[in-house]
Write an enzyme that holds these catalytic residues in place. Structure first.
Site, mmCIF file in Angstrom:
data_model
loop_
_atom_site.group_PDB
_atom_site.id
_atom_site.type_symbol
_atom_site.label_atom_id
_atom_site.label_comp_id
_atom_site.label_asym_id
_atom_site.label_seq_id
_atom_site.Cartn_x
_atom_site.Cartn_y
_atom_site.Cartn_z
ATOM 1 N N SER A 65 2.454 -38.857 71.532
ATOM 2 C CA SER A 65 1.369 -39.450 70.753
ATOM 3 C C SER A 65 1.705 -40.845 70.209
ATOM 4 C CB SER A 65 1.021 -38.467 69.635
ATOM 5 O OG SER A 65 -0.036 -38.928 68.881
ATOM 6 N N ASP A 284 -1.817 -41.466 72.784
ATOM 7 C CA ASP A 284 -2.336 -40.509 73.770
ATOM 8 C C ASP A 284 -3.839 -40.317 73.627
ATOM 9 O OD1 ASP A 284 -2.091 -39.127 71.373
ATOM 10 O OD2 ASP A 284 -1.582 -37.230 72.317
ATOM 11 N N ASP A 286 -5.917 -39.376 71.221
ATOM 12 C CA ASP A 286 -6.642 -38.321 70.515
ATOM 13 C C ASP A 286 -6.965 -38.727 69.080
ATOM 14 O OD1 ASP A 286 -4.115 -38.044 69.460
ATOM 15 O OD2 ASP A 286 -3.969 -35.878 69.775
ATOM 16 N N ARG A 518 3.585 -32.909 50.164
ATOM 17 C CA ARG A 518 3.725 -31.864 51.192
ATOM 18 C C ARG A 518 4.886 -32.215 52.113
ATOM 19 N NH1 ARG A 518 1.610 -34.278 55.772
ATOM 20 N NH2 ARG A 518 1.825 -32.386 57.001
HETATM 21 C C1 16G Z 1 0.420 -34.509 63.955
HETATM 22 C C2 16G Z 1 -0.906 -33.780 63.993
HETATM 23 C C3 16G Z 1 -1.897 -34.401 63.040
HETATM 24 C C4 16G Z 1 -1.315 -34.528 61.651
HETATM 25 C C5 16G Z 1 0.031 -35.180 61.675
HETATM 26 C C6 16G Z 1 0.672 -35.036 60.327
HETATM 27 C C7 16G Z 1 -2.010 -32.781 65.888
HETATM 28 C C8 16G Z 1 -2.521 -32.980 67.277
HETATM 29 N N1 16G Z 1 -1.456 -33.824 65.325
HETATM 30 O O1 16G Z 1 0.272 -35.804 64.442
HETATM 31 O O2 16G Z 1 -3.042 -33.607 63.012
HETATM 32 O O3 16G Z 1 -2.169 -35.276 60.831
HETATM 33 O O4 16G Z 1 0.870 -34.522 62.623
HETATM 34 O O5 16G Z 1 1.984 -35.489 60.380
HETATM 35 O O6 16G Z 1 -2.087 -31.701 65.331
HETATM 36 P P1 16G Z 1 2.984 -35.166 59.208
HETATM 37 O O7 16G Z 1 3.072 -33.674 59.077
HETATM 38 O O8 16G Z 1 4.249 -35.833 59.588
HETATM 39 O O9 16G Z 1 2.394 -35.781 57.973
HETATM 40 MG MG MG Z 2 -2.147 -38.557 69.285
#
Ligand code: 16G
Ligand code: MG
Length: 560
Positions: A65, A284, A286, A518
């Protein structure tokens, strides 16, 4: 048994790197590409088992990604085109980390028994494979093929270079018995876009949205795909930059993640673009965000993020539903009742939530990560979900789609061409345009463009739907991020005890203050988000909470 022997021999060619542990995480396994060979091989084994267990086509995508170009990753798409069921994630983790071929095979045999998966049976199923443009992708895809052929009865179908949402779409379409090639994908979204443009009310055509759209392709897979799609589009002028051909590096100073987090224009955009409608995809494709360059002398932007894309879609869909359900509508015996739900995360700007609630919409929250939002959105007749970072889509239930189709037919015979009929046709076109499997920057972009044309709105007008509250995001490096446990869609800290009270005490000091922390699902850090009525207050709230987190969990310096 030959099947077991086969698996044992194949996996002995993929030893796991020592000293590393892998976790399926928010969106699959991700790491430096050089250590991923065994993880990809083993993930392909998991995908093959998933396919045998469900008796359906499953997808495997090789991408990292928005991560740097040296990283790569792998994730599995379930038969419905969504993310692999969370129930299987612990198994995927154990498979990725099994220390040697024997324990790996033992694990698999045991799991297959528990789940009633026919190892070595006659059953046959297929895995669709895709990868993005990362240089490491080609070799890793070969590793995936070996993983699949190590499981008897499963075949790999290499779909080539794809965006992540294209692969998810193909898996879903294949399992529904529909056409599932890349050409089919492009045709479906180009045709439904055309349909929406043709349905723009004539009196609104005079407000025609001015000028072209410029798209930042993040030097990833999305730019090239949009070039292919563009050829099939009418009614939209698009210029695509950062396609990855002119020496630009994937995700470096470009892409939706960069634009959304840094709130600056990506490289390749500048003074000549002031005021123009621009969009940015991630590596990617999305994720999608829009922006407008504000001044010729700096790279500051007005960011139009996932929350505003969600708001735009919500206003449009709500309007179509209210046309269909108008009391004076004598042409329809009954309206088209629909439960419309909006799904956000704690990262949604408070101003967006207020706006959506003022529209009378039902807004619910889930933890961060597409899989949580998607699941919640699927509980409604129409569920619209977006993360502020640009991940999102609109889901329509099967039941609603069949009621909508029936209504469309009824209206076509009683009042074809009326506003009621057009509203039904528009909603049907949206069900075809917007990716039902997963958030998709390309189809999302076309829906944004169609809706802007429908309302006759400039990007500025759209952006003024509401004004974001100032916010700040920081991260803190800690010894163990799992020490933080949250509840209520990540808005409350449950562990360590007492930390939430401290955050609350800081938050109440600021007007319109809101703050949460978080553990990241993708990096070894704790994230801190703060929002308040001024930027200074949001900054100071975030800073003070960072300090508390660091002192409770023992850490280094806050990072932007
Ligand atoms: C990933 C997730 C995205 C989320 C991000 C948070 C998918 C396809 N992608 O990129 O939804 O916002 O992680 O990242 O699920 P973090 O946990 O490092 O904050
Ligand atoms: Mg992506």
């Amino acid at each position: 048994m030959a099947a077991i022997q086969n698996l044992l021999e194949a996996s002995s060619l993929f030893p796991i790197p020592s000293g590393l542990s892998f976790s399926y995480g928010t969106a699959g396994f991700r790491s430096d590409a050089s250590v991923l060979s065994s993880t990809v091989f083993r993930s392909a084994v998991v995908a093959a088992l998933r396919s045998l267990a469900t008796g359906a086509t499953v997808g495997l995508m090789i991408t990292a990604s928005h991560n740097p170009v040296g990283d790569n990753g792998v994730k599995i798409a379930d038969p419905d085109g969504g993310m692999m069921t969370q129930r299987w994630e612990p198994f995927a983790d154990r498979v990725a980390n099994a220390p040697d071929p024997h324990s790996l095979v033992q694990l698999i045999v045991q799991f297959a028994e528990e789940e009633d998966i026919p190892l070595g049976g006659m059953k046959s199923s297929e895995i669709l494979l895709g990868r993005d443009t990362r240089p490491s992708g080609e070799a890793l895809l070969e590793d995936a093929k070996k993983g699949i052929s190590a499981v008897a009865g499963v075949v790999a179908v290499d779909m080539g270079i794809l965006t992540t949402p294209q692969l998810h779409w193909m898996v879903r379409s294949r399992n529904k018995g529909m056409k599932a090639s890349e050409f089919d994908y492009f045709s479906q979204i180009a045709n439904s876009f055309r349909c929406l443009i043709d349905l723009v009310p004539k009196e609104l055509l005079k407000n025609k949205v001015e000028g072209k759209l410029i798209v930042d392709g993040a030097n990833g897979v999305g730019g090239g795909k949009l070039e292919e799609l563009k050829v099939m589009l009418t009614g939209l002028e698009i210029e695509i930059r950062n396609v990855g051909r002119d020496g630009g590096v994937l995700n470096e100073g470009v892409g939706a993640d960069y634009v959304q987090k840094e709130k600056v224009a990506p490289s390749g955009f500048g003074s000549a673009d002031v005021g123009t409608r621009c969009a940015s995809l991630d590596g990617d494709a999305d994720r999608l965000v829009y922006f407008r360059v504000l001044s010729p002398s700096s790279n500051t932007i007005d960011l139009v993020d996932g929350d505003k894309i969600l708001s735009l879609f919500a206003v449009f869909i709500k309007e179509q539903l209210s046309i269909l359900n108008k009391k004076e509508n004598k042409d329809i015996a009954s309206g088209l009742p629909a439960r419309l739900g909006i799904v956000q995360t704690a990262y949604a700007n408070g101003a967006s939530t207020d706006y959506l609630k003022q529209l009378g919409l039902e807004v619910v929250f889930t933890p961060t990560g597409v899989k949580y939002l998607h699941k919640k959105a699927s509980e409604y007749d129409i569920g619209i979900y977006f993360e502020a970072n640009g991940h999102g889509t609109v889901l329509f239930s099967e039941d609603f789609i069949s009621r909508l189709e029936a209504k469309q037919k009824e209206l076509a015979s009683s009042c074809a061409g009326s506003e009621y009929h057009n509203a039904a046709l528009r909603l049907l076109a949206v069900t075809q345009l917007i990716n039902q499997a997963v958030g998709d920057a390309l189809s999302g972009l076309l829906l944004v463009e169609a809706v802007l044309q429908y309302f006759g709105w400039s990007i500025q007008r759209w952006s003024e739907l509401y004004h974001d509250l100032p916010s700040r995001q920081l991260k803190v490096k800690v010894a163990d991020r799992t020490a933080v446990v949250t509840a209520n869609a990540e808005t409350q800290v449950v562990k360590p005890l007492g930390l939430q009270a401290v955050i609350d005490a800081e938050t109440v000091k600021h007007s319109r203050g809101r703050c949460f922390i978080r553990p990241s699902g993708t990096e070894d850090i704790i994230r801190v988000y703060a929002e308040a009525s001024t930027q200074e207050a949001a900054d100071s709230l975030a800073q003070s909470v960072v300090q508390h987190v660091a002192s409770v969990l023992g850490s280094g310096n806050p990072q932007k």
